[in-house]
Enzyme design. Structure first.
Site, PDB file in Angstrom:
ATOM      1  N   ASP A 159       0.850  -1.196   0.000  1.00 49.60           N
ATOM      2  CA  ASP A 159       0.000   0.000   0.000  1.00 49.60           C
ATOM      3  C   ASP A 159       0.880   1.238   0.000  1.00 49.60           C
ATOM      4  OD1 ASP A 159      -2.404  -1.288  -0.052  1.00 49.60           O
ATOM      5  OD2 ASP A 159      -2.652  -1.332   2.127  1.00 49.60           O
TER       6      ASP A 159
ATOM      7  N   ASP B  46      -5.885  28.384 -15.669  1.00 52.91           N
ATOM      8  CA  ASP B  46      -4.834  28.768 -14.725  1.00 52.91           C
ATOM      9  C   ASP B  46      -3.457  28.370 -15.257  1.00 52.91           C
ATOM     10  OD1 ASP B  46      -3.896  29.620 -11.994  1.00 52.91           O
ATOM     11  OD2 ASP B  46      -3.351  27.514 -11.884  1.00 52.91           O
TER      12      ASP B  46
ATOM     13  N   GLY C  51      -3.466  38.082  -9.422  1.00 53.69           N
ATOM     14  CA  GLY C  51      -2.313  38.202 -10.309  1.00 53.69           C
ATOM     15  C   GLY C  51      -2.605  38.934 -11.596  1.00 53.69           C
TER      16      GLY C  51
ATOM     17  N   THR D 160      -3.383  44.899  -9.530  1.00 53.84           N
ATOM     18  CA  THR D 160      -4.426  44.519 -10.475  1.00 53.84           C
ATOM     19  C   THR D 160      -5.344  45.703 -10.754  1.00 53.84           C
ATOM     20  OG1 THR D 160      -4.418  42.228  -9.717  1.00 53.84           O
ATOM     21  CG2 THR D 160      -6.383  42.981 -10.861  1.00 53.84           C
TER      22      THR D 160
ATOM     23  N   HIS E 123      -3.299  29.678  -1.186  1.00 48.66           N
ATOM     24  CA  HIS E 123      -1.867  29.610  -0.922  1.00 48.66           C
ATOM     25  C   HIS E 123      -1.400  28.161  -0.849  1.00 48.66           C
ATOM     26  CE1 HIS E 123      -2.075  33.842   1.086  1.00 48.66           C
ATOM     27  NE2 HIS E 123      -2.000  33.910  -0.229  1.00 48.66           N
TER      28      HIS E 123
ATOM     29  N   PRO F 174      -9.199  38.138  18.056  1.00 52.92           N
ATOM     30  CA  PRO F 174     -10.620  38.488  17.916  1.00 52.92           C
ATOM     31  C   PRO F 174     -11.474  37.247  17.703  1.00 52.92           C
ATOM     32  CG  PRO F 174      -9.461  38.934  15.873  1.00 52.92           C
ATOM     33  CD  PRO F 174      -8.410  38.516  16.871  1.00 52.92           C
TER      34      PRO F 174
ATOM     35  N   SER G 114     -13.451  36.881  15.118  1.00 50.01           N
ATOM     36  CA  SER G 114     -13.396  36.598  13.685  1.00 50.01           C
ATOM     37  C   SER G 114     -12.634  37.728  13.010  1.00 50.01           C
ATOM     38  CB  SER G 114     -14.807  36.500  13.090  1.00 50.01           C
ATOM     39  OG  SER G 114     -15.443  37.772  13.132  1.00 50.01           O
TER      40      SER G 114
END
Length: 1121
Positions: A216, A257, A309, A348, A780, A807, A809
């Site tokens: 395996d 992409d 990008g 951009t 990322h 925090p 959120s």
């Protein structure tokens, strides 16, 4: 992402093909793949061993612990395999929280063996090197191998030896098996390195008297190394995690992409979901997903994805239409929402990308309204105001509810609005227009005194302010309790290894940038360099921060840039060595090298002792190369920022490349002067969002660094936090971490041990990952948790337990920052300084035009072709349509010459004209000149031009003249005889009549071919009939006065233009008048001239000299006195 899981079959194929070991690896390539479409008869023909051996069958879909789940059929014959598959193949199965369909199985020979012949081996990559784990007991019941396996670390750029394996890993292995295992493990490790694996596990590895069996296997490879390993990998299929289907739309976006320099990602989570996202930026996309899940929308979140990008308008359109197509396939009872969000872009052009989204919205406006879709937009960055305006306008014109917000609105506020947790403002406040920041209100172009750039929190004289008090990080004060996250303790696992302090052989600088920092920029990135210079100017630096550029693909030269109002020259060098030698003051290098060349150029740069900081912008550098760069940087004492980063910024001093965005954002976020807050982030886009949040809640940024989104950034959170701790001007620190890796735990340890005493506000993005039923790889490369302690939830809790300010959120991050800052101001640690306006910087002409602030008459006008977009356009028709419609050369000529789509017969006629005029032998003047030039050694262009220059009324240029003469006579009502007589009386030749060789008795077959076609296909041939009547008159006088090919084409083209239905009479006459018809002969005969040129070169003919006996020398007789 970089590390991608591959199927067991692919992993074993790599191993069997490429492993080099003395161990006898058995059962090489003995596996068979089974799906619901498998033809069993064909399968047994391809793999006859299926009929004779005992077999093992198991799903090959990235499922862990298959044995314990009862998903492995052992010791079966072929019929037994089929019986075992029958209740499982194409059936839904639950594995942990994931539900999926079992549809891909692997059959292999069964290997009889004893338990003591099973072993466990695993190799995985970390920042410091590759860990090899080995345990003398393998199989289903192997247990916690992390705790009990033997472990050996092979440092970066070092090799594993058999002695090391025997000494450190095989301590519990019988002597008779050590040699074969040592050889196999070394071979496996070399394979791991050569094929850029990031993870490779074999369990069990069986060793018998016959040899080694790989039973395996689970593996991941570094997908960014495709350009290195393509020859060995071939075309790799990366299966989705179990529980998530592979959708064709995901493959389509992945293909986009791969073909783009931008980043385009799409993962479908729940195609029937109500909440869809289209987010710009890898970090921002995670934050939006987090917020949706935090507000209870995890079950309705349809997709994860990001675009970043600087994708083109067409790429953004293709991405947007894919999402709109997906979300308008099934209706939802509550309608649907589309969140078009993003942080503040660094480079951009927001308006340009929004144009693509707007096009997609217009194309899908019907389905969007039918599915009751409401759209929420929040964006910032270059030209974002125009982008938001256009987005708002499309909402009004289409009737689709579109709510638009800019940087004045918190990044994730639109999520609460979309989900009904927050009211939607009727008229949201809008920030000033981009141009307003750049207009010189005082009409004073002078640079203010540099004193204003002193830090807002630098120590001042005792009589000026109260001395700052030292603030120690710890339990948040009571004033923070209401907004901090009251989580229960979370088990963080074993992270002792991550807490180990990283030692460096070379001492690294605490201060990376100052007002005197000088940099070299690698790559011809003129826009980024100009942005750096504008930043320098607005910060009142004495000199530009860019000393030189390096670009290996041109010779040394100078490049022009603006320094405020005046133009300056920056040297560009072909080699780094020359640049370093001539600029010894440089200590920073900003590398815009591509992912393929970044490694070599960075390794070269680190050989120069003057360099102490390198920023690597490129995304997609293989992790093995990044680790080698990190190792050398540690030895040299060099700080690396990146890869996969926008860089960093130190207000008032220096900025890297495009960091901070354009000048309007620099000024809006007060980045032209230092504040008191330093931050470190992974994401470049989110670093700009932090600039915005910090400028609105504190006195501003002191320094900010985006370390990059790769798994192994060149410098870590701790590297920069320690620098900030040691920097007097920094009074509080912000860290924006994320899911994946263990670096955040070093911050925890630093706070607990007292190494970090300044207040630290932290938030780790990616909290949504624990709510998903299957693994999701975020934007990322490093944003993926491999264990519980790497989750964002665990990190946030650990940071709070250590005493950091965390925090509830991301939505509340700004509130926490403001509260901590106010505390520091209240206790005198920070004394805000008075604002001083920065100098104005003139706006670039190109950007002012982009914003619609100015207009200028164009130097050229064109109406036939446009190459600026994603696709070349001929007279309004995309090039793909030209080929799709099979228009041919005649159709293209119709578009480019006549701006019309001509009828098919007209296109055919044009092509026939080009064919019959292509050549007429070497004796004619044009061909003769071409041949003479070719034999004189001239190039193709010169020889062709020489031939073309002979074309005129006497040779080949009679098409226009013939058309004008015949049409003029016909239109004036002259009879053919009257026309002939008038021309004779005027002493003029009838153009297009007469031939040197051909006659009425020896007709020109070219004319005959064209005549037959024209009379058959043209709707009317009045002009041709008139010319043929003229020919009858002229040939009655002399048989060679025929209508020649020039004359025929000229008059036939008049018929074509007047009767094809595409031109008015005036338009048809205008084309004749401006010389369009002669172009037919010029274009056609160019083919022949080129043929003669190539013929002479092929025949290797020497210099032509005309023979004397073919020249009649007629000189005046000698005159004597």
């Amino acid at each position: 992402m970089s590390a991608k899981a591959i199927s067991e079959q692919t992993g074993k194929e790599f191993l069997y093909k490429h492993i080099c070991t003395a161990a006898a690896v058995q059962n090489r390539f003995r596996y068979a793949n089974v799906t619901s479409e498998t033809d069993w008869d064909g399968l047994t023909q391809d793999h006859p061993w299926l009929l004779t051996e005992r077999l093992v069958v198991k799903p090959d879909q990235l499922i862990k612990r298959r044995g314990k789940l009862g998903l492995v059929g052992v010791d079966l014959d072929l019929q037994g395999v089929q019986d075992w598959l029958r209740p499982r193949l194409m059936r839904e199965t639950t594995v942990a929280k994931a539900k999926g369909v079992l549809k891909n199985f692997l059959i292999e020979p069964f290997v009889p063996h004893a338990q003591e012949e099973e072993f466990y081996v695993c190799i995985y990559s970390t920042r410091e090197g590759d860990h090899v784990l080995f345990h003398h007991e393998g199989g289903v019941e192997v247990g916690d191998v992390d705790a009990k396996a033997q472990r050996f670390l092979v440092a970066v750029d070092e090799k594993l030896t058999e002695d090391q394996v025997s000494q450190h890993l095989l301590v519990h292995v019988p002597e008779e098996k050590k040699e074969i295992l040592a050889s196999f493990i070394v071979g496996l490790f070399n394979l791991y390195e050569d094929l850029y694996f990031t993870y490779l596990e074999i369990n069990p590895l069986v060793v018998t008297q016959e040899g080694v069996y790989v039973l395996d296997m689970a593996a991941k490879i570094d997908a960014t190394a495709d350009y290195i390993c393509k020859a060995k990998w071939g075309d790799v299929d990366f299966p989705p995690p179990f529980g998530r289907e592979a959708y064709p739309e995901e493959a389509y976006i992945a293909d986009l992409d791969a073909k783009s320099g931008a980043s385009l990602k799409l993962t479908l989570l729940n195609p029937r979901g109500r909440i869809w996202t289209m987010v710009a930026g890898g970090g921002a996309s995670v934050v939006y997903s987090d917020t949706i899940c935090d507000l209870g929308g995890v079950d309705e979140l349809a997709n994860y994805g990001e675009y970043s990008g600087a994708p083109s308008e067409q790429q953004t359109y293709d991405y947007a239409k894919t999402i709109l197509s997906l979300m308008t396939r099934e209706k939802h009872a509550e309608g649907k929402v589309l969140i078009i969000g993003g942080s503040i872009a660094n480079f951009t052009n927001v308006a340009a990308t929004f144009k693509g989204i707007v096009r997609a919205i217009k194309d899908y406006q019907g389905p969007l309204k039918e599915h009751e879709v409401t759209i929420f937009v929040r964006r910032g960055g270059p030209n974002y105001q125009e982008g938001l305006r256009v987005m708002g306008e499309v909402g009004k014109t289409t009737g689709i509810p579109i709510h638009v917000f800019g940087t004045e609105t918190h990044m994730t506020a639109i999520v609460g609005m979309a989900m009904g947790h927050r009211p939607i403002p009727n008229q949201p406040p809008m920030d000033s227009h981009t141009a307003n920041f750049l207009l010189n209100a005082s009409n004073n172009a002078m640079t203010p005194a540099p004193t204003r750039t002193a830090s807002f929190s630098e120590p001042r004289a005792a009589n000026d302010v109260t001395p700052p008090k030292k603030c120690k990080a710890g339990v948040p004060p009571d004033s923070l309790h209401s907004i901090l996250w009251p989580l229960k303790n979370v088990v963080t696992g074993n992270w002792a290894e991550a807490q180990t302090s990283a030692g460096h052989s070379g001492a690294k600088a605490t201060t990376l940038f100052s007002r005197d920092t000088k940099a070299i920029v690698w790559g011809m990135q003129t826009r980024a360099v100009q942005g750096m210079m504008d930043f320098d100017y607005v910060c009142s630096r004495d000199e530009p921060s860019v000393a030189a550029m390096v670009y290996p693909f041109t010779g040394d030269h100078k490049q022009k840039f603006y320094w405020g109002h005046k133009e300056i020259l920056i040297p560009v060098y072909k080699s780094m060595a020359d640049a370093m030698k001539k600029h010894p003051e440089v200590d920073v290098v900003i590398s815009f090298a591509s992912l393929r060349s970044a490694f070599d150029s960075t390794m070269e740069t680190m050989q120069y002792p003057q360099v102490h900081t390198i920023a690597i912008i490129a995304e997609g550098i293989p992790e093995a190369q990044t680790r080698k760069m990190i190792k050398l940087a540690d030895q040299k004492g060099v700080t690396i920022i990146g890869p996969a980063t926008v860089g960093g910024i130190k207000p008032g001093c220096f900025k890297i490349g495009n960091t901070g965005g354009m000048l309007d954002n620099i000024l809006a976020s007060k980045l032209y002067r230092p504040g008191s807050v330093a931050y470190v982030s992974r994401s470049g886009g989110m670093s700009n969002e932090l600039n915005n949040i910090i400028s609105r809640t504190t006195d501003g940024v002191y320094e900010g660094v985006a370390i990059g989104g790769d798994r192994y950034p060149g410098s870590t959170f701790m590297d920069h936090v320690i620098r900030y701790q040691d920097t007097p001007g920094v009074k509080m620190i912000i860290m924006l971490g994320e899911i994946g890796g263990m670096e955040e735990y070093k911050i925890c340890q630093g706070i607990k041990e007292g190494t970090i005493t300044k207040p630290v506000v932290c938030w780790c993005i990616g909290t949504c990952a624990t709510m998903f039923t299957s693994e999701v790889q975020f934007g990322h490369a490093g944003a993926c948790a491999n264990q519980e302690s790497e989750t964002a939830v665990a990190k946030n809790q650990a940071l709070r337990d250590a005493g950091a300010y965390v925090p509830k959120s991301f939505d509340e991050l700004g509130d926490v920052i403001r509260t901590v800052y106010d505390e520091l101001v209240a206790n005198g640690t920070i004394v805000p300084a008075q604002e001083v306006p920065p100098p104005t910087v003139p706006m670039d002409y190109s950007w002012a035009r982009e914003l619609g602030l100015i207009r200028k008459p164009a130097s050229f006008m064109t109406s036939i072709c446009d190459e600026r977009g994603q696709e070349l356009i001929y007279a309004g028709m995309p090039i793909t349509e030209v080929f799709k419609e099979e228009m041919g050369l005649g159709g293209v000529l119709g578009l480019l010459w006549f701006q019309r789509r001509l009828p098919k017969y007209a296109c055919q006629f044009i092509e026939m004209c080009l064919m019959v005029t292509a050549d007429h032998g070497p004796a004619v003047s044009g061909a003769h000149n071409t041949i003479v030039c070719a034999r004189a050694g001239k190039d193709l262009i010169s020889s062709l031009t020489s031939g073309l220059l002979t074309i005129g009324d006497r040779f080949g240029g009679a098409l226009d003249a013939a058309a004008k003469q015949f049409s003029g006579a016909f239109d004036s009502g002259m009879l053919p005889m009257e026309f002939v007589n008038k021309m004779k009386k005027d002493g003029k030749l009838i153009m297009g009549i007469g031939h040197r060789v051909k006659s009425i008795n020896n007709p020109d077959m070219r004319v005959q071919i064209l005549k037959e076609f024209v009379q058959k296909h043209f709707p009317s041939t009045q002009m041709l009939d008139y010319a043929l009547d003229v020919e009858k008159i002229t040939t009655s006088k002399k048989p060679n006065l025929i209508l020649n090919v020039d004359g025929f084409i000229g008059v036939a083209f008049v018929d074509l233009l007047r009767t094809c239905g595409g031109f008015t009479r005036d338009e048809a006459d205008e084309f004749v008048e401006i010389g369009a018809l002669n172009g037919i002969f010029v274009l056609g005969r160019s083919m022949g001239f080129i043929g003669h040129y190539l013929d002479q070169k092929r025949l290797k003919q020497g210099l032509y000299r005309h023979p004397w006996d073919d020249i009649s020398y007629v000189l005046p007789e000698h005159m004597s006195q």
